[in-house]
Design a protein around this motif. Structure first.
Motif, PDB file in Angstrom:
ATOM      1  N   VAL A 132      31.692  47.771  82.939  1.00 16.89           N
ATOM      2  CA  VAL A 132      30.758  48.374  83.901  1.00 16.89           C
ATOM      3  C   VAL A 132      31.507  49.533  84.548  1.00 16.89           C
ATOM      4  O   VAL A 132      32.390  49.345  85.386  1.00 16.89           O
ATOM      5  N   HIS A 133      31.156  50.742  84.109  1.00 16.97           N
ATOM      6  CA  HIS A 133      31.927  51.918  84.528  1.00 16.97           C
ATOM      7  C   HIS A 133      31.040  53.150  84.465  1.00 16.97           C
ATOM      8  O   HIS A 133      30.090  53.204  83.690  1.00 16.97           O
ATOM      9  N   GLY A 167      28.630  51.721  80.414  1.00 15.30           N
ATOM     10  CA  GLY A 167      28.438  50.343  79.994  1.00 15.30           C
ATOM     11  C   GLY A 167      27.001  49.935  80.245  1.00 15.30           C
ATOM     12  O   GLY A 167      26.074  50.578  79.762  1.00 15.30           O
ATOM     13  N   ALA A 168      26.834  48.872  81.010  1.00 19.52           N
ATOM     14  CA  ALA A 168      25.488  48.345  81.254  1.00 19.52           C
ATOM     15  C   ALA A 168      24.591  49.382  81.928  1.00 19.52           C
ATOM     16  O   ALA A 168      25.031  50.104  82.828  1.00 19.52           O
ATOM     17  N   ASN A 169      23.334  49.460  81.479  1.00 17.11           N
ATOM     18  CA  ASN A 169      22.316  50.308  82.097  1.00 17.11           C
ATOM     19  C   ASN A 169      21.205  49.512  82.770  1.00 17.11           C
ATOM     20  O   ASN A 169      20.444  50.079  83.561  1.00 17.11           O
ATOM     21  N   CYS A 225      18.846  50.724  85.688  1.00 15.62           N
ATOM     22  CA  CYS A 225      19.607  50.973  86.909  1.00 15.62           C
ATOM     23  C   CYS A 225      19.725  52.488  87.093  1.00 15.62           C
ATOM     24  O   CYS A 225      20.729  53.115  86.736  1.00 15.62           O
ATOM     25  N   ALA A 226      18.675  53.071  87.657  1.00 17.51           N
ATOM     26  CA  ALA A 226      18.566  54.528  87.742  1.00 17.51           C
ATOM     27  C   ALA A 226      19.693  55.147  88.558  1.00 17.51           C
ATOM     28  O   ALA A 226      20.179  56.237  88.247  1.00 17.51           O
ATOM     29  N   GLY A 227      20.114  54.468  89.593  1.00 17.09           N
ATOM     30  CA  GLY A 227      21.186  54.976  90.434  1.00 17.09           C
ATOM     31  C   GLY A 227      22.568  54.641  89.929  1.00 17.09           C
ATOM     32  O   GLY A 227      23.551  54.889  90.644  1.00 17.09           O
ATOM     33  N   THR A 228      22.659  54.095  88.742  1.00 13.96           N
ATOM     34  CA  THR A 228      23.872  53.583  88.084  1.00 13.96           C
ATOM     35  C   THR A 228      24.381  52.335  88.817  1.00 13.96           C
ATOM     36  O   THR A 228      23.967  52.026  89.940  1.00 13.96           O
ATOM     37  N   LEU A 235      19.228  59.627  76.513  1.00 11.23           N
ATOM     38  CA  LEU A 235      20.249  58.607  76.273  1.00 11.23           C
ATOM     39  C   LEU A 235      19.925  57.919  74.948  1.00 11.23           C
ATOM     40  O   LEU A 235      18.945  57.184  74.841  1.00 11.23           O
ATOM     41  N   PHE A 236      20.755  58.182  73.935  1.00  9.42           N
ATOM     42  CA  PHE A 236      20.597  57.553  72.633  1.00  9.42           C
ATOM     43  C   PHE A 236      21.425  56.273  72.581  1.00  9.42           C
ATOM     44  O   PHE A 236      22.610  56.277  72.950  1.00  9.42           O
ATOM     45  N   TYR A 237      20.810  55.189  72.117  1.00  5.42           N
ATOM     46  CA  TYR A 237      21.514  53.936  71.862  1.00  5.42           C
ATOM     47  C   TYR A 237      21.788  53.841  70.360  1.00  5.42           C
ATOM     48  O   TYR A 237      20.860  53.910  69.548  1.00  5.42           O
TER      49      TYR A 237
END
Length: 496
Positions: free
Chosen positions: A52-53, A66-68, A204-207, A360-362
């Motif tokens: 988570v960064h 990391g996690a979105n 998580c729009a605000g990260t 954002l491409f996964y």
């Protein structure tokens, strides 16, 4: 969480080592400190958070590498922290926008039909896995279920049934963008373990930046955090003499730490690559469990533009908000001869305070291996830019209102968890074909080896409804901290 009993006195404080300062390690440290333990965190990186960064794009916007997502927001401790920290979250329409293999933009009605059909089959597969897991052959994949179920979902009596089946099966491959592993390799027997907490999944729009700061603060205030400290050996307790009832942890720079207990929160991939670091070896059942669970390779590529052009209606009044998929492209064979499907989520329609003109491409599997290894090999930023923009241009150029002159990318950021040894050269536990005891393997890892003074936490040890999620990592840290406290009589005995 169990009710806390009287805390230990200062002269009775057992010393607990927490290896890894990701979400699970930080949460474990928080509760261990509350229970009165002395806590030292050994972290290989020069920062907190693990996978988570956040980084900054060239346009200045923070992004999560990391996690979105916040999974199961209804009863999520992470959602509670988002509210507490005033972190913006967002959701999109569940219907995605689809380009077929020839690059044609399907109508919204067509996209709705195909996605509804595909997700109904996914739902059937989850239900079938949950009810029949014990009788499903270990070699049967999620894709096998799709192929078996497609005839029922799209009978021959439907017009263009072969074409429709073809597109739905192509959509099934986008499962990899969720778990970091191929639908052909996803275990049907243990598919039920991939189903996360009930409730809406929110972006998580605000990260995760403020959420991570909140999770980390108790450890920052109360623990001894040793950064850039890479563990090389872990010597578990021996029952032969009282002098051996400590856990010794050695590091690559020659330091030796003595702990009463160790909470191991390193990623599953790191564990798989470092089983030889444990002395004595971990119990056979635990080693087998660590080796058995799959480990994914989900990566992210953020590409920014001068404006979010895809939100401007084109001549046909089309826009693209939320998710977009490009299925098995035949039109990009020079850069994508394997015809990997691609999925992106656009960030231009996030809440105004967090929106920015970025796609954002996964990516996962062989495509993620290709992108990350190529970027590692290129010597200059200009060369990296040219490679990324050329690779993804066939996809973003098909979005509404694209103009090659005014819509040139302004920058990108690509993750490289595959090249990160402390992440275990990958990301996210998953459950692949051939797995015979997936649920028991998770329970075994969750139990750890307390007889050796070695306890385990992380997204791979989370409750079954939260495996592979930030919330699951957080809850696993709580659980292990309370279990350790239970052994010392600080809380009532806690079972895993």
């Amino acid at each position: 969480m169990m009710d806390q009993k009287e805390s230990l006195s200062p002269t009775q404080k057992p010393h607990i080592g927490v290896i890894g300062a990701g979400v699970s390690g930080l949460r474990a440290a928080d509760l261990l400190l509350r229970h009165g333990f002395q806590v030292t965190i050994l972290e290989a990186r020069n920062r907190l958070g693990g996978r988570v960064h956040q980084e900054r794009l060239p346009n200045g916007h923070f992004i999560d590498i990391g996690a979105n997502w916040i999974h199961g927001a209804t009863n999520s401790p992470i959602m509670d922290l988002a509210r507490e920290t005033k972190t913006e979250v967002s959701s999109w329409d569940t219907i995605s926008h689809v380009f077929n293999e020839d690059g044609d933009f399907l109508t919204l009605a067509e996209s709705t039909y195909y996605f509804t059909t595909a997700w109904n089959i996914f739902g059937d597969a989850f239900e079938y896995s949950s009810k029949n897991s014990s009788g499903i052959a270990p070699g049967k994949s999620l894709m096998d279920f799709f192929r078996d179920d497609i005839d029922k979902a799209i009978p021959e009596t439907e017009e263009d049934y072969e074409k429709k089946r073809h597109i739905v099966l192509q959509l099934a491959h986008l499962w990899g963008a969720i778990v970091g592993g191929s639908v052909d390799r996803q275990s049907l027997k243990f598919l039920w373990l991939e189903e996360s907490i009930e409730g809406e999944n929110l972006f998580c729009a605000g990260t995760y930046r403020k959420i991570l700061q909140r999770i980390a603060q108790p450890a920052v205030d109360g623990a001894d955090i040793r950064y850039a400290t890479q563990v090389s050996e872990i010597h578990g307790k021996s029952s032969s003499t009282s002098a051996d009832k400590i856990v010794k942890v050695k590091t690559t720079d020659g330091q030796v730490f003595d702990f009463d207990e160790v909470v191991l929160t390193t990623p599953l991939g790191w564990l798989q690559k470092n089983l030889q670091s444990f002395h004595p070896p971990l119990p056979d059942q635990l080693s087998k469990a660590i080796r058995s669970i799959g480990y994914g390779c989900l990566e992210k590529v953020y590409i920014s533009f001068p404006t979010a052009f895809w939100l401007t209606p084109d001549a046909n009044s089309r826009t693209t908000e939320g998710f977009c998929q490009w299925l098995s492209p035949t039109y990009a064979l020079d850069t994508n001869p394997a015809r990997w499907s691609n999925e992106a989520v656009e960030l231009g329609s996030l809440p105004p305070s967090t929106a920015h003109p970025t796609l954002l491409f996964y990516i996962y599997g062989p495509e993620s291996q290709h992108i990350t290894s190529t970027l590692r090999s290129l010597p200059t930023q200009d060369a990296k830019n040219d490679f990324v923009f050329a690779f993804f241009q066939p996809y973003y150029a098909r979005l509404p209102s694209f103009d090659p002159d005014s819509c040139r990318p302004t920058g990108f950021f690509a993750t490289d968890w595959l090249g990160d040894e402390w992440a275990g050269n990958g990301s996210y536990s998953n459950f692949q074909v051939g797995l015979e005891e997936g649920d028991e393997d998770i329970r075994t890892m969750r139990h750890g080896a307390p007889e050796l003074g070695i306890w385990m936490a992380g997204e791979h040890t989370a409750p079954f409804d939260a495996l592979g999620t930030v919330g699951g990592a957080y809850r696993s840290g709580e659980l292990v901290a309370n279990r350790v406290a239970g052994v010392y009589g600080i809380v009532d005995a806690v079972t895993e």
